[in-house]
Design a protein around this motif. Structure first.
Motif, PDB file in Angstrom:
ATOM      1  N   THR A  54      -0.155  20.886   1.384  1.00 39.00           N
ATOM      2  CA  THR A  54      -1.503  21.004   0.839  1.00 39.00           C
ATOM      3  C   THR A  54      -1.606  20.264  -0.490  1.00 39.00           C
ATOM      4  OG1 THR A  54      -1.931  23.120   1.925  1.00 39.00           O
ATOM      5  CG2 THR A  54      -3.225  22.615  -0.051  1.00 39.00           C
ATOM      6  N   ALA A  55      -2.553  19.335  -0.571  1.00 37.80           N
ATOM      7  CA  ALA A  55      -2.706  18.490  -1.753  1.00 37.80           C
ATOM      8  C   ALA A  55      -3.910  17.584  -1.570  1.00 37.80           C
ATOM      9  CB  ALA A  55      -1.460  17.639  -1.984  1.00 37.80           C
ATOM     10  N   VAL A  56      -4.288  16.912  -2.640  1.00 35.12           N
ATOM     11  CA  VAL A  56      -5.206  15.785  -2.534  1.00 35.12           C
ATOM     12  C   VAL A  56      -4.352  14.540  -2.292  1.00 35.12           C
ATOM     13  CG1 VAL A  56      -6.949  14.378  -3.674  1.00 35.12           C
ATOM     14  CG2 VAL A  56      -6.896  16.859  -4.053  1.00 35.12           C
ATOM     15  N   TYR A  57      -4.709  13.795  -1.260  1.00 33.78           N
ATOM     16  CA  TYR A  57      -3.961  12.604  -0.880  1.00 33.78           C
ATOM     17  C   TYR A  57      -4.729  11.364  -1.328  1.00 33.78           C
ATOM     18  CZ  TYR A  57      -0.615  15.289   1.799  1.00 33.78           C
ATOM     19  OH  TYR A  57       0.387  16.162   2.163  1.00 33.78           O
ATOM     20  N   TYR A  58      -4.008  10.471  -2.008  1.00 35.34           N
ATOM     21  CA  TYR A  58      -4.602   9.257  -2.550  1.00 35.34           C
ATOM     22  C   TYR A  58      -3.919   8.035  -1.932  1.00 35.34           C
ATOM     23  CZ  TYR A  58      -6.194  12.328  -6.332  1.00 35.34           C
ATOM     24  OH  TYR A  58      -6.775  13.332  -7.066  1.00 35.34           O
TER      25      TYR A  58
ATOM     26  N   MET B 255       0.834  -1.202   0.000  1.00 31.68           N
ATOM     27  CA  MET B 255       0.000   0.000   0.000  1.00 31.68           C
ATOM     28  C   MET B 255       0.866   1.248   0.000  1.00 31.68           C
ATOM     29  SD  MET B 255      -3.050  -1.208  -0.057  1.00 31.68           S
ATOM     30  CE  MET B 255      -3.950   0.322   0.226  1.00 31.68           C
ATOM     31  N   ALA B 256       0.326   2.307  -0.574  1.00 35.79           N
ATOM     32  CA  ALA B 256       1.079   3.563  -0.630  1.00 35.79           C
ATOM     33  C   ALA B 256       0.140   4.751  -0.536  1.00 35.79           C
ATOM     34  CB  ALA B 256       1.874   3.637  -1.928  1.00 35.79           C
ATOM     35  N   TRP B 257       0.720   5.871  -0.178  1.00 34.42           N
ATOM     36  CA  TRP B 257       0.045   7.165  -0.233  1.00 34.42           C
ATOM     37  C   TRP B 257       0.800   8.041  -1.225  1.00 34.42           C
ATOM     38  CZ3 TRP B 257      -4.512   8.411   2.087  1.00 34.42           C
ATOM     39  CH2 TRP B 257      -4.967   7.587   3.124  1.00 34.42           C
ATOM     40  N   PHE B 258       0.054   8.659  -2.103  1.00 36.36           N
ATOM     41  CA  PHE B 258       0.572   9.673  -3.017  1.00 36.36           C
ATOM     42  C   PHE B 258      -0.194  10.967  -2.757  1.00 36.36           C
ATOM     43  CE2 PHE B 258       3.261   7.325  -6.027  1.00 36.36           C
ATOM     44  CZ  PHE B 258       2.935   6.022  -5.701  1.00 36.36           C
ATOM     45  N   ARG B 259       0.349  12.042  -3.247  1.00 29.56           N
ATOM     46  CA  ARG B 259      -0.363  13.313  -3.129  1.00 29.56           C
ATOM     47  C   ARG B 259      -0.171  14.124  -4.405  1.00 29.56           C
ATOM     48  NH1 ARG B 259       3.275  16.503   1.458  1.00 29.56           N
ATOM     49  NH2 ARG B 259       5.101  16.938   0.135  1.00 29.56           N
ATOM     50  N   GLN B 260      -1.131  14.986  -4.663  1.00 33.17           N
ATOM     51  CA  GLN B 260      -1.072  15.816  -5.862  1.00 33.17           C
ATOM     52  C   GLN B 260      -1.597  17.200  -5.547  1.00 33.17           C
ATOM     53  OE1 GLN B 260      -2.973  14.136  -9.333  1.00 33.17           O
ATOM     54  NE2 GLN B 260      -1.703  15.376 -10.686  1.00 33.17           N
ATOM     55  N   ALA B 261      -0.721  18.181  -5.699  1.00 37.88           N
ATOM     56  CA  ALA B 261      -1.091  19.578  -5.510  1.00 37.88           C
ATOM     57  C   ALA B 261      -1.520  20.153  -6.863  1.00 37.88           C
ATOM     58  CB  ALA B 261       0.093  20.353  -4.957  1.00 37.88           C
ATOM     59  N   PRO B 262      -2.310  21.219  -6.847  1.00 34.20           N
ATOM     60  CA  PRO B 262      -2.772  21.817  -8.109  1.00 34.20           C
ATOM     61  C   PRO B 262      -1.605  22.186  -9.016  1.00 34.20           C
ATOM     62  CG  PRO B 262      -3.977  22.736  -6.270  1.00 34.20           C
ATOM     63  CD  PRO B 262      -2.889  21.894  -5.679  1.00 34.20           C
ATOM     64  N   GLY B 263      -1.694  21.762 -10.266  1.00 33.44           N
ATOM     65  CA  GLY B 263      -0.675  22.095 -11.242  1.00 33.44           C
ATOM     66  C   GLY B 263       0.603  21.300 -11.137  1.00 33.44           C
ATOM     67  N   LYS B 264       0.631  20.320 -10.239  1.00 23.47           N
ATOM     68  CA  LYS B 264       1.839  19.515 -10.049  1.00 23.47           C
ATOM     69  C   LYS B 264       1.558  18.053 -10.335  1.00 23.47           C
ATOM     70  CE  LYS B 264       4.112  22.534  -6.708  1.00 23.47           C
ATOM     71  NZ  LYS B 264       4.843  22.578  -5.399  1.00 23.47           N
TER      72      LYS B 264
END
Length: 122
Positions: free
Chosen positions: A91-95, A34-43
């Motif tokens: 700050t990001a969406v975390y998946y 299992m993993a966690w990734f994150r994505q900030a706007p524009g990145k």
């Protein structure tokens, strides 16, 4: 594949803490890394942390090392991300994501949750 649902995101001040949870469906959770990734706007999507299927080993991205802790409870089909000393740049969406291959690369993961928003105010 496994179905994943994240929770626990929200708004927090810099220096604060949050705990994210990711609940998995199915009876094969313990067979997935299992993993966690994150994505900030524009990145691009960024690797945050990963944990082996057994929970014996964990891995972290450089930007979160020493502040975030990944863990899992195979009896509850859940993986967690404890986030401390949060910064505005977190700050990001975390998946959360699942794979039979342990990797820091998003493309290696074939099951993804819908994401949960984490916002850190300065």
């Amino acid at each position: 594949q496994v179905q994943l649902v994240e929770s626990g995101g929200g708004l927090v001040q810099a220096g604060g803490s949050l705990r994210l949870s990711c609940a998995a469906s199915g009876r094969t959770f313990s067979s997935y890394h299992m993993a966690w990734f994150r994505q900030a706007p524009g990145k691009e999507r960024e690797f945050a942390a990963a944990i082996m299927r057994s929970g014996d080993s964990t891995y972290y991205g450089d930007s979160v090392k020493g502040r975030f802790t990944i863990s899992r409870d195979n009896a509850k089909n859940t993986v967690y991300l404890e986030m401390n000393s949060l910064k505005p740049e977190d700050t990001a969406v975390y998946y959360c994501a699942a794979s039979r291959i342990l990797s820091r690369i998003a493309a290696a993961y074939d099951s993804w949750g819908q994401g949960t928003q984490v916002t850190v105010s300065s």
